[in-house]
Design a protein around this motif. Structure first.
Motif, PDB file in Angstrom:
ATOM      1  N   GLU A   1       0.833  -1.207   0.000  1.00  0.00           N
ATOM      2  CA  GLU A   1       0.000   0.000   0.000  1.00  0.00           C
ATOM      3  C   GLU A   1       0.867   1.256   0.000  1.00  0.00           C
ATOM      4  O   GLU A   1       0.578   2.232  -0.704  1.00  0.00           O
ATOM      5  CB  GLU A   1      -0.930   0.023   1.223  1.00  0.00           C
ATOM      6  N   GLN A   2       1.950   1.239   0.789  1.00  0.00           N
ATOM      7  CA  GLN A   2       2.847   2.401   0.845  1.00  0.00           C
ATOM      8  C   GLN A   2       3.538   2.633  -0.495  1.00  0.00           C
ATOM      9  O   GLN A   2       3.665   3.771  -0.952  1.00  0.00           O
ATOM     10  CB  GLN A   2       3.876   2.204   1.965  1.00  0.00           C
ATOM     11  N   LYS A   3       3.958   1.553  -1.113  1.00  0.00           N
ATOM     12  CA  LYS A   3       4.594   1.673  -2.428  1.00  0.00           C
ATOM     13  C   LYS A   3       3.608   2.245  -3.446  1.00  0.00           C
ATOM     14  O   LYS A   3       3.955   3.123  -4.242  1.00  0.00           O
ATOM     15  CB  LYS A   3       5.106   0.307  -2.895  1.00  0.00           C
ATOM     16  N   ALA A   4       2.378   1.727  -3.412  1.00  0.00           N
ATOM     17  CA  ALA A   4       1.354   2.195  -4.360  1.00  0.00           C
ATOM     18  C   ALA A   4       1.046   3.674  -4.145  1.00  0.00           C
ATOM     19  O   ALA A   4       0.799   4.420  -5.098  1.00  0.00           O
ATOM     20  CB  ALA A   4       0.087   1.354  -4.214  1.00  0.00           C
ATOM     21  N   GLN A   5       1.080   4.107  -2.881  1.00  0.00           N
ATOM     22  CA  GLN A   5       0.730   5.501  -2.572  1.00  0.00           C
ATOM     23  C   GLN A   5       1.815   6.490  -2.997  1.00  0.00           C
ATOM     24  O   GLN A   5       1.511   7.578  -3.471  1.00  0.00           O
ATOM     25  CB  GLN A   5       0.484   5.652  -1.068  1.00  0.00           C
ATOM     26  N   TRP A   6       3.091   6.108  -2.858  1.00  0.00           N
ATOM     27  CA  TRP A   6       4.165   7.093  -2.975  1.00  0.00           C
ATOM     28  C   TRP A   6       5.131   6.902  -4.144  1.00  0.00           C
ATOM     29  O   TRP A   6       5.674   7.896  -4.662  1.00  0.00           O
ATOM     30  CB  TRP A   6       4.982   7.122  -1.673  1.00  0.00           C
ATOM     31  N   LEU A   7       5.410   5.666  -4.544  1.00  0.00           N
ATOM     32  CA  LEU A   7       6.564   5.457  -5.430  1.00  0.00           C
ATOM     33  C   LEU A   7       6.387   6.047  -6.827  1.00  0.00           C
ATOM     34  O   LEU A   7       7.360   6.511  -7.427  1.00  0.00           O
ATOM     35  CB  LEU A   7       6.906   3.964  -5.527  1.00  0.00           C
ATOM     36  N   GLU A   8       5.166   6.063  -7.331  1.00  0.00           N
ATOM     37  CA  GLU A   8       4.969   6.632  -8.666  1.00  0.00           C
ATOM     38  C   GLU A   8       5.331   8.115  -8.698  1.00  0.00           C
ATOM     39  O   GLU A   8       6.028   8.590  -9.601  1.00  0.00           O
ATOM     40  CB  GLU A   8       3.513   6.424  -9.104  1.00  0.00           C
ATOM     41  N   GLY A   9       4.879   8.846  -7.677  1.00  0.00           N
ATOM     42  CA  GLY A   9       5.198  10.275  -7.592  1.00  0.00           C
ATOM     43  C   GLY A   9       6.674  10.527  -7.381  1.00  0.00           C
ATOM     44  O   GLY A   9       7.253  11.473  -7.929  1.00  0.00           O
ATOM     45  N   ILE A  10       7.306   9.660  -6.580  1.00  0.00           N
ATOM     46  CA  ILE A  10       8.750   9.778  -6.357  1.00  0.00           C
ATOM     47  C   ILE A  10       9.497   9.532  -7.669  1.00  0.00           C
ATOM     48  O   ILE A  10      10.435  10.255  -8.021  1.00  0.00           O
ATOM     49  CB  ILE A  10       9.209   8.789  -5.261  1.00  0.00           C
ATOM     50  N   ALA A  11       9.059   8.528  -8.420  1.00  0.00           N
ATOM     51  CA  ALA A  11       9.741   8.166  -9.663  1.00  0.00           C
ATOM     52  C   ALA A  11       9.624   9.246 -10.729  1.00  0.00           C
ATOM     53  O   ALA A  11      10.566   9.475 -11.491  1.00  0.00           O
ATOM     54  CB  ALA A  11       9.206   6.835 -10.192  1.00  0.00           C
ATOM     55  N   ASP A  12       8.457   9.929 -10.803  1.00  0.00           N
ATOM     56  CA  ASP A  12       8.317  10.940 -11.863  1.00  0.00           C
ATOM     57  C   ASP A  12       8.719  12.345 -11.413  1.00  0.00           C
ATOM     58  O   ASP A  12       8.684  13.297 -12.190  1.00  0.00           O
ATOM     59  CB  ASP A  12       6.905  10.926 -12.464  1.00  0.00           C
ATOM     60  N   GLY A  13       9.108  12.463 -10.135  1.00  0.00           N
ATOM     61  CA  GLY A  13       9.603  13.749  -9.654  1.00  0.00           C
ATOM     62  C   GLY A  13       8.528  14.693  -9.145  1.00  0.00           C
ATOM     63  O   GLY A  13       8.841  15.791  -8.683  1.00  0.00           O
ATOM     64  N   SER A  14       7.254  14.273  -9.215  1.00  0.00           N
ATOM     65  CA  SER A  14       6.195  15.147  -8.678  1.00  0.00           C
ATOM     66  C   SER A  14       6.206  15.133  -7.156  1.00  0.00           C
ATOM     67  O   SER A  14       5.690  16.049  -6.505  1.00  0.00           O
ATOM     68  CB  SER A  14       4.824  14.718  -9.213  1.00  0.00           C
ATOM     69  N   THR A  15       6.800  14.082  -6.568  1.00  0.00           N
ATOM     70  CA  THR A  15       6.999  14.013  -5.115  1.00  0.00           C
ATOM     71  C   THR A  15       8.499  14.024  -4.830  1.00  0.00           C
ATOM     72  O   THR A  15       9.247  13.241  -5.412  1.00  0.00           O
ATOM     73  CB  THR A  15       6.394  12.717  -4.539  1.00  0.00           C
ATOM     74  N   VAL A  16       8.923  14.938  -3.959  1.00  0.00           N
ATOM     75  CA  VAL A  16      10.315  14.950  -3.500  1.00  0.00           C
ATOM     76  C   VAL A  16      10.338  14.336  -2.103  1.00  0.00           C
ATOM     77  O   VAL A  16       9.632  14.794  -1.203  1.00  0.00           O
ATOM     78  CB  VAL A  16      10.889  16.377  -3.477  1.00  0.00           C
ATOM     79  N   ALA A  17      11.117  13.264  -1.963  1.00  0.00           N
ATOM     80  CA  ALA A  17      11.201  12.567  -0.679  1.00  0.00           C
ATOM     81  C   ALA A  17      12.508  12.935   0.016  1.00  0.00           C
ATOM     82  O   ALA A  17      13.572  12.936  -0.611  1.00  0.00           O
ATOM     83  CB  ALA A  17      11.124  11.058  -0.896  1.00  0.00           C
ATOM     84  N   SER A  18      12.427  13.261   1.300  1.00  0.00           N
ATOM     85  CA  SER A  18      13.626  13.556   2.105  1.00  0.00           C
ATOM     86  C   SER A  18      13.816  12.476   3.156  1.00  0.00           C
ATOM     87  O   SER A  18      12.847  11.905   3.657  1.00  0.00           O
ATOM     88  CB  SER A  18      13.475  14.916   2.797  1.00  0.00           C
TER      89      SER A  18
END
Length: 390
Positions: free
Chosen positions: A105-122
């Protein structure tokens, strides 16, 4: 294993090299002067897939393994280190926590945005009293009866904090005991009530790479924010992500050292002293020889450590060996590069002056050189004792 064939990877590497050499290098001074990566370069990096090159293709990334990662990292190291820093946490220490330890569920929620750069993870690990060794962590997370967690604490030097959408946050849930260090990791949205980010730090170098302090004051997150759904995942997640990151940082150091060497060779062959090219002097040639030897040794070591990581042969000692050698090596190479340039090397507009300041940080973050020595020495002794007993 990698999801990208050797042939396809050559195309990716070529595109990244062209991007760095033709688009980023000409704007290094602009990045330094503005302390920011220009928006068009950020977008170009997104278009090339650089925010998710080490994230699996099933989540929209390129799916490169660490052996391929280090080849890209050497290209990133060839220019302003702020470029790599912009997407480094997505692919590295923050993104890998989710890739390796997150629930479906966590991967589904966050990884796509992280991969395309729309989400910046710190990666929110370092604290004023706990840097390279997470065992001294003071940020606390307390579980409520309804399963929510409340997080309180302060972090420092957090890369990309001013831009982050997500903080991969390490917090103590209990004192260390026989069952583990009691450190869990939580996914905290940057806009969660109680999260505050201080003004960005003013650093010696790496202009354009933003870091800042982050505070968590009574930040409430649901049970689903606990990475891996288990409080005992956190410390292992930190250690694994940091170990992988160390090989990447080593490769970055090799790229920066190669650039310092190339700049020095250009200077030595073009600039004269008393009518003689600087490079014709034997003492200058000796410095260039030492620089080239360090670069070649570092590159071989990085590739070996990355291969050992991918095969699973060594994911603890080899990463520390690579980081220790390569980050110390690039400091020496950068110092010699300034020396080869003479007084010009001390001037702000020359690349070697920037490189000299930029690479100093590489010996500090993702585990200082001193911590690497402890990991290597302790690991070798433990391994030998084990072998002697068997």
């Amino acid at each position: 294993m990698s999801q990208v064939s050797a042939e396809d990877f050559e195309d990716i590497l070529g595109a990244v090299r062209e991007f760095v050499r033709t688009r980023v290098i000409p704007r290094e001074q602009e990045i330094a002067d503005s302390d920011a990566i220009p928006d068009d370069l950020r977008q170009a990096a997104r278009d090339l897939g650089l925010f998710g090159y080490a994230i699996g293709q099933e989540w929209g990334g390129l799916g490169l393994d660490l052996a391929q990662d280090v080849e890209l990292a050497q290209e990133f190291g060839y220019t302003s280190l702020a470029l790599r820093s912009m997407f480094g946490t997505n692919n590295g220490i923050a993104g890998q926590v989710l890739v390796n330890f997150g629930t479906d569920e966590q991967k589904a929620q966050w990884l796509e945005g992280i991969a395309d750069g729309s989400t910046v993870a710190s990666f929110a690990l370092t604290e004023p009293g706990a840097g390279s060794d997470p065992a001294g962590l003071r940020t606390k997370a307390v579980e409520r009866e309804n399963g929510d967690w409340v997080i309180d604490g302060a972090k420092c030097f957090i890369t990309n904090a001013p831009l982050a959408n997500l903080f991969v946050t390490f917090a103590r849930v209990r004192p260390a005991d026989s069952s583990g260090p009691g450190i869990a990791v939580f996914l905290v949205p940057a806009d969660a009530p109680g999260v505050s980010v201080a003004p960005r730090d003013r650093k010696m170098g790496q202009e354009g790479a933003w870091t800042a302090d982050v505070r968590f004051d009574g930040v409430t997150v649901p049970a689903s924010a606990l990475v891996g759904g288990s409080v005992d995942v956190g410390y292992r997640a930190a250690m694994t992500s940091l170990a992988r990151g160390r090989v990447h940082i080593a490769a970055l150091a090799v790229g920066a050292a190669q650039r310092a060497l190339d700049e020095s060779l250009r200077y030595a062959t073009e600039v004269t002293q008393g009518g003689t090219p600087v490079g014709d002097f034997q003492l200058v040639q000796a410095m260039l020889a030492d620089m080239a030897t360090g670069v070649m040794a570092g590159r071989a070591l990085v590739r070996d450590a990355a291969a050992k990581w991918v095969s699973g042969e060594d994911r603890r000692i080899a990463p520390s060996v690579a980081k220790l050698f390569c980050t110390e090596m690039v400091g020496d190479v950068a110092d010699k590069a300034v020396q080869v340039h003479g007084g010009s090397g001390y001037m702000r507009e020359l690349p070697v002056e920037r490189i000299y300041r930029d690479v100093r940080l590489l010996r500090l973050y993702e585990g200082t050189s001193e911590i690497q020595r402890l990991i290597i020495g302790g690991g070798l002794v433990r391994r030998t004792k084990k072998e002697n007993q068997s």
